[in-house]
Design a protein around this motif. Structure first.
Motif, mmCIF file in Angstrom:
data_model
loop_
_atom_site.group_PDB
_atom_site.id
_atom_site.type_symbol
_atom_site.label_atom_id
_atom_site.label_comp_id
_atom_site.label_asym_id
_atom_site.label_seq_id
_atom_site.Cartn_x
_atom_site.Cartn_y
_atom_site.Cartn_z
ATOM 1 N N PRO A 68 13.378 -4.561 -8.953
ATOM 2 C CA PRO A 68 13.178 -4.992 -10.356
ATOM 3 C C PRO A 68 11.856 -4.817 -11.247
ATOM 4 O O PRO A 68 11.339 -5.956 -11.301
ATOM 5 N N ILE A 69 11.137 -3.797 -10.986
ATOM 6 C CA ILE A 69 9.899 -3.360 -11.586
ATOM 7 C C ILE A 69 9.978 -2.628 -12.639
ATOM 8 O O ILE A 69 10.723 -1.375 -12.300
ATOM 9 N N PRO A 70 9.429 -2.740 -13.900
ATOM 10 C CA PRO A 70 9.467 -1.672 -15.059
ATOM 11 C C PRO A 70 8.780 -0.551 -14.513
ATOM 12 O O PRO A 70 7.307 -0.577 -14.403
ATOM 13 N N VAL A 71 9.296 0.614 -14.589
ATOM 14 C CA VAL A 71 8.193 1.911 -14.130
ATOM 15 C C VAL A 71 8.736 3.002 -15.089
ATOM 16 O O VAL A 71 9.879 3.007 -15.769
ATOM 17 N N HIS A 72 8.074 3.979 -15.057
ATOM 18 C CA HIS A 72 8.455 5.154 -15.782
ATOM 19 C C HIS A 72 9.042 6.071 -15.049
ATOM 20 O O HIS A 72 10.031 6.741 -15.504
ATOM 21 N N GLU A 73 8.682 6.379 -13.815
ATOM 22 C CA GLU A 73 9.397 7.493 -12.945
ATOM 23 C C GLU A 73 10.012 6.695 -11.751
ATOM 24 O O GLU A 73 9.638 5.435 -11.490
ATOM 25 N N THR B 193 10.029 7.564 -8.574
ATOM 26 C CA THR B 193 9.593 7.685 -7.482
ATOM 27 C C THR B 193 8.426 6.630 -7.300
ATOM 28 O O THR B 193 7.908 6.177 -6.386
ATOM 29 N N GLU B 194 7.983 6.306 -8.660
ATOM 30 C CA GLU B 194 7.225 5.031 -8.512
ATOM 31 C C GLU B 194 7.559 3.730 -7.802
ATOM 32 O O GLU B 194 6.726 2.889 -7.200
ATOM 33 N N LEU B 195 8.884 3.558 -7.763
ATOM 34 C CA LEU B 195 9.552 2.452 -7.245
ATOM 35 C C LEU B 195 9.307 2.559 -5.818
ATOM 36 O O LEU B 195 9.030 1.444 -5.053
ATOM 37 N N HIS B 196 9.434 3.710 -5.192
ATOM 38 C CA HIS B 196 9.381 4.187 -3.846
ATOM 39 C C HIS B 196 7.982 3.597 -3.478
ATOM 40 O O HIS B 196 7.680 3.001 -2.334
ATOM 41 N N VAL B 197 7.125 3.948 -4.337
ATOM 42 C CA VAL B 197 5.615 3.476 -4.002
ATOM 43 C C VAL B 197 5.288 2.093 -4.074
ATOM 44 O O VAL B 197 4.844 1.605 -2.984
ATOM 45 N N TRP B 198 5.975 1.380 -4.882
ATOM 46 C CA TRP B 198 5.854 0.030 -5.047
ATOM 47 C C TRP B 198 6.336 -0.695 -3.588
ATOM 48 O O TRP B 198 5.992 -1.732 -3.025
ATOM 49 N N GLY B 199 7.664 -0.197 -3.189
ATOM 50 C CA GLY B 199 8.365 -0.775 -2.112
ATOM 51 C C GLY B 199 7.516 -0.654 -0.928
ATOM 52 O O GLY B 199 7.535 -1.443 0.131
ATOM 53 N N ILE B 200 7.243 0.654 -0.648
ATOM 54 C CA ILE B 200 6.315 0.965 0.583
ATOM 55 C C ILE B 200 4.928 0.075 0.775
ATOM 56 O O ILE B 200 4.791 -0.479 1.631
ATOM 57 N N LEU B 201 4.664 -0.233 -0.468
ATOM 58 C CA LEU B 201 3.259 -1.101 -0.482
ATOM 59 C C LEU B 201 3.797 -2.464 -0.192
ATOM 60 O O LEU B 201 3.126 -3.274 0.595
ATOM 61 N N GLY B 202 4.771 -3.093 -0.758
ATOM 62 C CA GLY B 202 5.259 -4.458 -0.312
ATOM 63 C C GLY B 202 5.666 -4.426 1.157
ATOM 64 O O GLY B 202 5.206 -5.534 1.804
ATOM 65 N N ILE B 203 6.335 -3.436 1.621
ATOM 66 C CA ILE B 203 6.590 -3.598 2.971
ATOM 67 C C ILE B 203 5.261 -3.616 3.928
ATOM 68 O O ILE B 203 5.466 -4.167 5.138
ATOM 69 N N GLU B 204 4.363 -2.672 3.407
ATOM 70 C CA GLU B 204 3.131 -2.494 4.387
ATOM 71 C C GLU B 204 2.243 -3.678 4.376
ATOM 72 O O GLU B 204 1.638 -3.989 5.352
ATOM 73 N N ILE B 205 2.454 -4.430 3.170
ATOM 74 C CA ILE B 205 1.661 -5.608 3.310
ATOM 75 C C ILE B 205 2.070 -6.694 4.241
ATOM 76 O O ILE B 205 1.394 -7.268 4.976
ATOM 77 N N GLY B 206 3.797 -6.699 4.325
ATOM 78 C CA GLY B 206 4.108 -7.368 5.269
ATOM 79 C C GLY B 206 3.676 -7.084 6.576
ATOM 80 O O GLY B 206 3.588 -7.911 7.547
ATOM 81 N N VAL B 207 3.923 -5.891 7.119
ATOM 82 C CA VAL B 207 3.391 -5.180 8.221
ATOM 83 C C VAL B 207 2.065 -5.762 8.711
ATOM 84 O O VAL B 207 1.772 -6.022 9.789
ATOM 85 N N THR B 208 1.105 -5.361 7.771
ATOM 86 C CA THR B 208 -0.313 -5.665 7.961
ATOM 87 C C THR B 208 -0.547 -7.324 8.544
ATOM 88 O O THR B 208 -1.263 -7.374 9.175
ATOM 89 N N ILE B 209 0.295 -8.062 7.534
ATOM 90 C CA ILE B 209 -0.159 -9.432 8.066
ATOM 91 C C ILE B 209 0.584 -9.813 9.341
ATOM 92 O O ILE B 209 0.107 -10.404 10.085
ATOM 93 N N CYS B 210 1.816 -9.270 9.610
ATOM 94 C CA CYS B 210 2.564 -9.674 10.882
ATOM 95 C C CYS B 210 1.560 -8.944 11.922
ATOM 96 O O CYS B 210 1.294 -9.839 13.140
#
Lengths: 121, 95, 149
Positions: free
Chosen positions: C103-108, C110-127
């Motif tokens: 649920p993020i407002p984007v134009h394209e 594929t931008e949602l994929h980028v946000w999703g990947i950034l979110g899970i990578e923050i989780g992986v990094t913290i873990c």
């Protein structure tokens, strides 16, 4: 001879590395040395996977530009798999070290035959 | 005991060196590992994911469920280390 | 007396090594989609920074310090962030980890994929970061019965 050098030699080298680790696990008596041999074995397997992803003349799998062909980039799949394998191997090494601290605390020794003798006593 | 270990290692060495002859040449573009799944990743990842780094794309998007498992394994390894080492020491039961 | 520092060499080593290692770890995390990098590498670099800080300045006085018990809690939070992204896409009508339904407002799209990947990578990094710190502090006996060993 040149065929052997270009084709099989690199696989032989990592087979030798793997066998070093295998022999170390079987022949050593100390748990610490066994763990080190296990890590050597792990490195051999990881590099073997990475070898299979190589392409002659390919660059690293980060896309630059808009027009590209498949042959220009090496296979990203072994890298993605082995990346997690390296991190998991690091944490399992931590678990093994913790277990060895417990064994040292309980038996006062890390030699395998000594521990087996005290267990059966 | 070391004698049997050496014999077993030599037997395994023969198996490995025999099998190394059948493996593809290093850097071969048409080896089975390079023609099966990865061309689709390299061709379509830019349109489907929008991330130029293919390793991240494969790791976090195509195989995201896998990576969740790996992360859980790392987390459990950390918990296991802490649980093994933070229990009571032997002979500390008296306190 | 300056607190925490032991000698001139360690003082200089701390100032040169630790801040750059931490900044480089954050860079590898943020830049992970556009260049070589990613969550696992960033977590390892950040954990190396914190562990070096603990080694140089001591476990109590370290400037970049995460204690062992806090590290375990943070590792759980990191894994939870990863799973939470997956369940967010499920709540908004997609499958598990299907980033098009974020649920993020984007134009394209594929931008949602980028946000999703950034979110899970923050989780992986913290873990990954906090798990290695927890393993280090458990093995060196920061808390628990092996304190004297």
């Amino acid at each position: 001879m040149l065929d052997f050098l270009t084709n099989s030699l690199i696989y032989w080298l990592f087979a030798i590395l793997f066998l070093l680790g295998f022999f170390g696990i079987l022949a050593n008596n100390n748990f610490m040395k066994k763990l080190m041999a296990m890590n050597i074995m792990q490195v051999a397997v990881i590099i073997f996977f990475l070898l299979l992803g190589q392409k002659l003349g390919g660059t690293l799998p980060v896309i630059w530009g808009t027009d590209y062909v498949v042959e220009h980039y090496i296979n990203p799949l072994p890298h993605a798999l082995m990346l997690t394998a390296i991190v998991v191997s690091l944490s399992t090494t931590g678990v093994a070290l913790a277990l060895m601290m417990r064994i040292q605390d309980h038996y006062g020794d890390l030699e395998e035959d000594e521990i087996l003798r005290r267990m059966n006593k | 005991m070391k004698k049997y270990a050496a014999l077993l290692t030599i037997a395994l060495a023969f198996v490995f060196f025999y099998a190394a002859g059948d493996l593809p040449q290093i850097g071969d573009k048409d080896s089975p590992a390079n023609v099966h799944v990865s061309p689709r990743y390299i061709e379509d990842a830019m349109e489907e994911i929008g991330s130029p780094n293919l390793v991240t794309g494969v790791l976090a998007d195509y195989r995201g469920y896998d990576t969740l498992g790996e992360t859980t394994v790392i987390f459990i390894a950390g918990i296991a280390t802490a649980m093994i080492l933070r229990g009571k020491k032997e002979g500390d039961d008296a306190e | 007396m300056k607190p925490g520092f032991i000698s001139f060499v360690l003082d200089t080593a701390f100032r040169v090594l630790v801040p750059f290692t931490l900044v480089y770890g954050v860079y590898v995390l943020i830049f992970g989609e556009y260049g070589p990098g990613g969550g696992f590498q960033a977590g390892t670099a950040l954990s190396v920074g914190v562990i070096l800080s603990k080694l140089i300045q001591g476990k109590e006085k370290a400037q970049f310090n995460i204690r062992g018990s806090m590290a375990l809690i943070l590792a759980g939070i990191g894994t939870f962030i990863y799973a939470a992204v997956g369940f967010t896409t499920m709540i908004f009508g997609g499958k598990f980890l299907e980033y098009e339904f974020l649920p993020i407002p984007v134009h394209e799209l594929t931008e949602l994929h980028v946000w999703g990947i950034l979110g899970i990578e923050i989780g992986v990094t913290i873990c990954v970061m906090t798990t290695f710190i927890a393993i280090f502090s458990a093995l060196t006996g920061e808390e628990g019965p092996f304190k004297d060993a």
